[in-house]
Enzyme design. Structure first.
Site, PDB file in Angstrom:
ATOM      1  N   GLU A  46      33.369  69.481  66.815  1.00  0.00           N
ATOM      2  CA  GLU A  46      32.232  69.347  65.863  1.00  0.00           C
ATOM      3  C   GLU A  46      31.982  67.635  66.470  1.00  0.00           C
ATOM      4  OE1 GLU A  46      30.989  69.338  61.111  1.00  0.00           O
ATOM      5  OE2 GLU A  46      32.978  68.190  61.989  1.00  0.00           O
ATOM      6  N   ASP A  63      37.507  68.929  63.336  1.00  0.00           N
ATOM      7  CA  ASP A  63      36.650  68.421  62.349  1.00  0.00           C
ATOM      8  C   ASP A  63      36.181  66.933  63.011  1.00  0.00           C
ATOM      9  OD1 ASP A  63      35.333  68.492  59.668  1.00  0.00           O
ATOM     10  OD2 ASP A  63      36.550  66.842  59.438  1.00  0.00           O
TER      11      ASP A  63
END
Length: 696
Positions: free
Chosen positions: A383, A346
């Protein structure tokens, strides 16, 4: 593998600094924790998670039990299941970045299990005063005692990987799941539904955060459902376990992984190493803040404030040597002891920032992860952006990282909703985004392609809503993305208009075909295969209810859509993998495919801003196949010329036409229907896939 102490003779009576965390040894346990600035640290033991007072307090001597900045102690008689925590004393001087509070119970940063009291309180951890009874606590574990029964990594080739992003609780929490109530929303619940995942055909589940997180890190009266609020990087989330006892989550998680592997499916974890649940300057003290605030977090020039590159209040100081080690140790633990197959990071671009927040050309932590032999072969997905504007898609540091490609999402949505100037972008996405990745001479699978994920509209809502509807989040619809690139097909929200419903079905199929047929790694969201809706909520992070849960009744209601997805996946997993063993780059792969672009006329693609259609022919040499794909996003039907086939006895066969009703919209690959030799009439807003060759 994460090292553990196994020889009692190697442990001095006072304990030792390595390994960090709680390690069982013959006769007891060794505890070690890092703190550069603490003046005193105590180890506390508890008989029960809800205890307001410890059953025993073990002071860690600041001279005899300290080497460098590592505080350690050996405690005889400790066994697996022992509940414990730390307290640290030192100055509370915000201007110096010091936030010690001796009244606060602290988790072990390396704790392998965490328990949560019935009356857990985030608020009690925010303000001065004792919070022992309401604080989460760590648990001593015995990680090597589990019987994996010869479980080994699956190592599914990237070219045959299909990722299914799912939420542990949301997958089986709905009563329609058929899972007994005690197991709904748990690791055990997933095990019961593995046959569905097998039938669907996906090859990997990407689990939204399962690190222990703070469920109260949400607006008042709501729950942090997504879990992007970690308090531990080593412990599986306890609330996802159906088992009683402090070690229940540990074994149930491993049971789940083992069972998923036995079904031939990999397990990828969505991991959060960019921030913690301790939040901003007025947030709670759970662990890192109370042990060594300035080491673990990025601070502003005003040392009382946290750098907030994450949009969540704080940012982990990932390239500090201590934090780097913790991150790599965590990854090793989850691979070696918990047998996971990969990680999706993330806001991974946070890991490229140094202690001042400056972006580094060669971030040490990323190369530590990349080069660690214990992690070789582990799937790594970035990401590649953060909340402060750093965007690294196409140039994320490292040689083996795959990347979430949000430009695929945006451009494919644009094309199928009929946006101007979208044809060239769509063409690039179909080919694995060479405009982004070809310059690095990376493999064809560097791009992880998706049209919908947890963050944003579901696939159904992309074709059902023009704007977000997040009122239930309690933030007056201000949260969530405004740039959704969606089209409601003429009516906002659900409708009984059969014409619009047919078009929405068609558009969902178009988006799915584009995702599965493009070069790269396809990923889709839990429930998209049956058009799961969130009612237009594109930021359902605090919706632990039917808004987010998988409604299993949709399997029968949307059986035709489910059939379409299964057949689409079935062909995708047959994709040739030879280019991976040959280590072909994306550019080499595309040259070998001998692809040619077309418009309605062969070899004459229309790249103008007002074009809404294109076609591509390609040769899959190793599979003996030719493919002709038509993408007509125009609002009228078009006739496309078809290429001549060299073999006069061969013919083009229709595999997919999204405008047709089921079962004609897609068929089994080897039962494709022969069509006329010259042209194909493609209906408005349709994707057509034709195939020819000896193996059809």
């Amino acid at each position: 593998m994460v090292s553990t102490v196994t020889d009692r003779a190697s442990v001095p009576p006072t304990g030792c600094s390595f390994p960090l965390g709680a390690s069982l040894v013959p006769g007891g346990a060794n505890f070690s924790v890092f703190s550069r600035t603490a003046e005193a640290i105590e180890l506390l033991f508890f008989d029960h998670v809800d205890d307001a007072r410890p059953s025993r307090v073990v002071p860690i001597h600041p001279v005899k039990n300290r080497t460098y900045h590592y505080w350690y102690v050996f405690v005889p008689g400790v066994q697996a299941g022992q509940i414990y925590a730390f307290k640290a004393r030192g100055p509370f001087a915000r201007d110096r970045g010091l936030r010690f509070d001796a009244s606060k119970l602290l988790l072990d940063p390396y704790g392998r299990a965490v328990v949560t009291p019935k009356h857990y309180s985030r608020e009690a951890a925010r303000f001065r005063g004792d919070n022992t009874a309401t604080a989460m606590k760590s648990v001593v574990t015995s990680p090597h005692s589990y019987d994996w029964e010869d479980d080994t990594p699956l190592r599914t080739p990237w070219s045959r990987t299909i990722i299914y992003e799912m939420h542990v609780r949301g997958f089986t929490a709905h009563p329609s799941s058929g899972v007994e109530p005690s197991k709904r929303g748990t690791y055990a619940g997933i095990v019961e539904k593995i046959p569905y995942l097998q039938q669907l055909g996906i090859t990997a589940v990407e689990l939204m955060p399962v690190f222990q997180f703070d469920p109260q890190d949400a607006p008042p009266g709501r729950t942090n459902y997504w879990g992007y609020s970690p308090v531990s990087f080593f412990a599986p989330h306890q609330a996802y376990s159906s088992c009683e006892g402090p070690l229940g989550a540990l074994d149930e998680f491993r049971d789940m992984v083992k069972a998923i592997h036995q079904a031939g499916i990999e397990v990828i974890l969505d991991v959060v190493f960019n921030h913690t649940a301790e939040g901003e300057h007025d947030g709670p003290t759970f662990c890192l803040r109370g042990l060594d605030n300035a080491t673990y977090y990025l601070l502003e020039q005003d040392r009382s404030r946290y750098a907030n590159f994450t949009g969540t209040g704080n940012t982990l100081n990932a390239n500090n040597p201590i934090v780097r080690r913790m991150i790599v140790d965590s990854l090793r633990y989850w691979v070696n002891e918990m047998h996971v197959d990969g990680f999706r990071f993330d806001l991974a671009s946070i890991l490229a920032r140094d202690s001042s927040g400056t972006v580094m050309a060669n971030p040490p932590v990323l190369w530590d992860i990349e080069s660690d032999p214990a992690l070789a072969g582990t799937k790594m997905i970035a990401e590649a952006w953060d909340a402060a504007g750093l965007y690294q898609v196409g140039h994320f540091v490292g040689d083996s990282w795959k990347e979430w490609n949000d430009r695929f999402r945006d451009d494919v949505r644009d094309f199928f909703r009929g946006s101007s100037d979208s044809v060239q972008r769509m063409a690039d996405r179909l080919l694995g985004s060479p405009g982004i990745y070809a310059r690095k001479e990376r493999e064809p699978e560097q791009s992880v392609n998706f049209v919908a994920c947890h963050d944003g509209f579901t696939l159904n809502d992309v074709v059902t809503y023009n704007r977000k509807h997040n009122e239930e989040n309690g933030e007056h619809n201000r949260d969530g993305r405004d740039d959704n690139r969606s089209w409601n097909c003429g009516v906002e929200g659900p409708t009984n208009d059969a014409r619009i419903e047919k078009l929405r079905n068609q558009q969902v199929k178009n988006l799915l075909v584009a995702t599965m047929m493009s070069v790269g790694v396809p990923m889709f969201l839990m429930g998209d295969e049956v058009r799961r809706s969130q009612g237009g909520n594109n930021n359902a992070y605090c919706q632990d209810n039917e808004t987010s849960w998988f409604d299993w009744g949709m399997l029968s209601e949307r059986a035709e859509m489910l059939r379409f997805v299964k057949l689409l996946i079935h062909r995708r997993v047959l994709r040739d993998v030879e280019h991976e063993s040959q280590r072909l780059s994306l550019s080499q792969f595309l040259r070998a495919a001998r692809h040619v672009w077309h418009g309605v006329t062969l070899n004459q693609p229309d790249w103008s801003p007002h074009s809404h259609s294109l076609a591509i022919s390609a040769e899959l040499k190793n599979e003996g196949l030719r493919v002709f794909m038509i993408l007509n996003a125009y609002w009228e039907a078009l006739d496309f010329e078809l290429p001549k086939l060299a073999n006069t006895t061969d013919s083009w066969r229709r595999w997919i036409d999204t405008a047709l009703d089921s079962p004609d919209d897609i068929c089994e690959w080897n039962k494709a229907v022969p069509i006329g030799p010259d042209t194909y009439h493609a209906s408005a807003r349709t994707v057509v896939v034709l195939i020819a060759g000896a193996k059809v």
